[in-house]
Write a protein that holds these residues in place. Sequence first.
Motif, PDB file in Angstrom:
ATOM      1  N   CYS A 141       1.118  -1.297   0.236  1.00 48.03           N
ATOM      2  CA  CYS A 141       0.027  -0.211  -0.139  1.00 48.03           C
ATOM      3  C   CYS A 141       1.148   1.269   0.110  1.00 48.03           C
ATOM      4  O   CYS A 141       2.328   1.099   0.339  1.00 48.03           O
ATOM      5  CB  CYS A 141      -1.052   0.094   1.077  1.00 48.03           C
ATOM      6  SG  CYS A 141       0.169   0.003   2.973  1.00 48.03           S
ATOM      7  N   ASP A 142       0.345   2.152  -0.079  1.00 51.13           N
ATOM      8  CA  ASP A 142       1.363   3.724  -0.269  1.00 51.13           C
ATOM      9  C   ASP A 142       1.657   3.985   0.888  1.00 51.13           C
ATOM     10  O   ASP A 142       2.606   4.612   1.077  1.00 51.13           O
ATOM     11  CB  ASP A 142       0.289   4.595  -0.599  1.00 51.13           C
ATOM     12  CG  ASP A 142       0.802   5.944  -1.474  1.00 51.13           C
ATOM     13  OD1 ASP A 142       1.696   5.960  -0.907  1.00 51.13           O
ATOM     14  OD2 ASP A 142       0.318   6.719  -0.059  1.00 51.13           O
ATOM     15  N   ASP A 288      -0.270   4.537  -4.626  1.00 51.18           N
ATOM     16  CA  ASP A 288      -0.931   3.073  -5.078  1.00 51.18           C
ATOM     17  C   ASP A 288      -1.929   2.729  -6.333  1.00 51.18           C
ATOM     18  O   ASP A 288      -1.928   3.418  -7.294  1.00 51.18           O
ATOM     19  CB  ASP A 288      -2.766   3.247  -4.127  1.00 51.18           C
ATOM     20  CG  ASP A 288      -2.651   3.760  -2.966  1.00 51.18           C
ATOM     21  OD1 ASP A 288      -1.966   2.923  -1.843  1.00 51.18           O
ATOM     22  OD2 ASP A 288      -3.225   4.150  -2.100  1.00 51.18           O
ATOM     23  N   ASP A 298      -3.627  -6.115  -2.268  1.00 54.34           N
ATOM     24  CA  ASP A 298      -3.580  -4.628  -2.106  1.00 54.34           C
ATOM     25  C   ASP A 298      -2.159  -4.469  -2.655  1.00 54.34           C
ATOM     26  O   ASP A 298      -2.013  -5.081  -3.462  1.00 54.34           O
ATOM     27  CB  ASP A 298      -2.861  -5.081  -0.011  1.00 54.34           C
ATOM     28  CG  ASP A 298      -2.232  -5.460   0.168  1.00 54.34           C
ATOM     29  OD1 ASP A 298      -1.453  -6.955  -0.700  1.00 54.34           O
ATOM     30  OD2 ASP A 298      -1.712  -5.868   1.396  1.00 54.34           O
ATOM     31  N   GLY A 300       0.395  -1.214  -3.651  1.00 53.84           N
ATOM     32  CA  GLY A 300       1.372   0.098  -3.438  1.00 53.84           C
ATOM     33  C   GLY A 300       2.289   0.291  -4.240  1.00 53.84           C
ATOM     34  O   GLY A 300       3.499  -0.872  -5.028  1.00 53.84           O
TER      35      GLY A 300
END
Length: 465
Positions: A141-142, A288, A298, A300
């Motif tokens: 994720c980011d 993302d 997920d 990123g």
Amino acid sequence: MSSTSICNPALLESAARRSVRYLNEIGDRRVGPSAEAVRALRGFDVEMPAAPVDPESVLDMLDRLGSPATVANVGGRYFGFVMGGSLPVTVAANWLAGAWDQNAVMAVTSPVAAAVEEVASRWLLEILGLPRDSGLGFVGCDTVGIFVALAAARRALLLREGWDADARGLFDAPPITVVLSDEAHLAVHKSLALLGLGRERVVRVSADGQGRMRAEALPHFSGPTLVCIQAGNVNTGSFDPAREICAAAHAAGAWVHVDGAFGIWAAAAPERAYLTHGVADADSWSFDAHKWLNVPYDSGIAVVREAGHLRDAMSGDAAYLQRGDQRDPGFLTPGMSCRARGVEVWAALASLGRSGVADLIERTCRHAARFAEGLRAAGFEILNDVVINQVLVSFGDDETTRAVITAIQEDGACWCGGTFWHGRAAMRISVSGWATTAEDVERSLAAMVRIASEQRQAAALGCAR
Ligand SMILES: *Cc1c(COP(=O)(O)O)cnc(C)c1O
């Protein structure tokens, strides 16, 4: 080959059939799950079976209890937080890669994962206009992307002071000044805490009415300095003035990181790209793929201009590894063993092409503009300049706005969340999903206006709500 197959074709076909049904029916169901569906999740709370159970009945239980209790963010009328759905090609690629079950840690453990990531990495840098020689890692994720990029920044800034932070830690290290705007996302604070740089040990720069860092309010820099800016405010969608900030920061030897979670994708849409001017001047970026690019969770990405800093910050060695000169994905990220995340990003970019990505971004921005126009026309106040896909709306006083948000979530025609913007309660509309159509927008708008008008009347009559 033995005659027993490791695959259970009936089971996989059942999963495919159930998935197709789920996606086909999503347009007809409520966006948030019903209270009844959520209550039924208690059905999962049983003792662990003492002996094996038929896999099809396990899958059936998951579908029967689980599917109705999902949030329909893959459908066209979910506008909560900032969340995308998933393009069909990315779901399909995810299934195939799931069957492969590759450990993408090294090229030797998965040549295909390494090769596909390498291409996806090149395409990402190209389409977002980032320096072509940058190092790029695929993460969950980011937030992890920020963590990775700032780990590289910490290393680089302290090495210049003659301090190897990765080897020696931060005790007795020269201090790093961290500069953030008041609007930095909590993901930045979380990463700073994890890196030993401190959530609160920061110099704050004020932001303007749209949440943009004020370049003219930047402090005078000296010594190792890390400046974190953002491309796409999580509420308003606004962009910090990257060009001015990078110029001032670089003149003083500071490192600039851009949190571009979703907003950086504006760079891929010719009509919005002006918003990202100067973003490519930074030293590192995180963003993302699971939000605006619409790949499954997920996913990123962390990017560092000087690839060596990323590699060194995420390096490691052991006698049993087989490191070649190809890409070893697990040595560009904090983890090691990982799924082949780049596959879905590659599939999205390979299938959309440049014009498809531009259209996805532009289309969702147009939908957001239509929401703003429709709500304004109905007499409600839009609190932000709608520059990309984010809209903040007030339905009156804070109590009324909150009541409208609750009623919209209960109604189920669409789903939006709330926020607090410059002292006022607001509803956030984020149009991030590829599946949203103009019809979805009109239907959602009609529901919002109807519900808000009912609440406004109730408030005017002083009714208990
Ligand atoms: C969503 C978001 C994050 C966090 O991203 P995750 O993928 O949830 O870790 C950070 N910054 C901004 C601006 C965001 O919108």
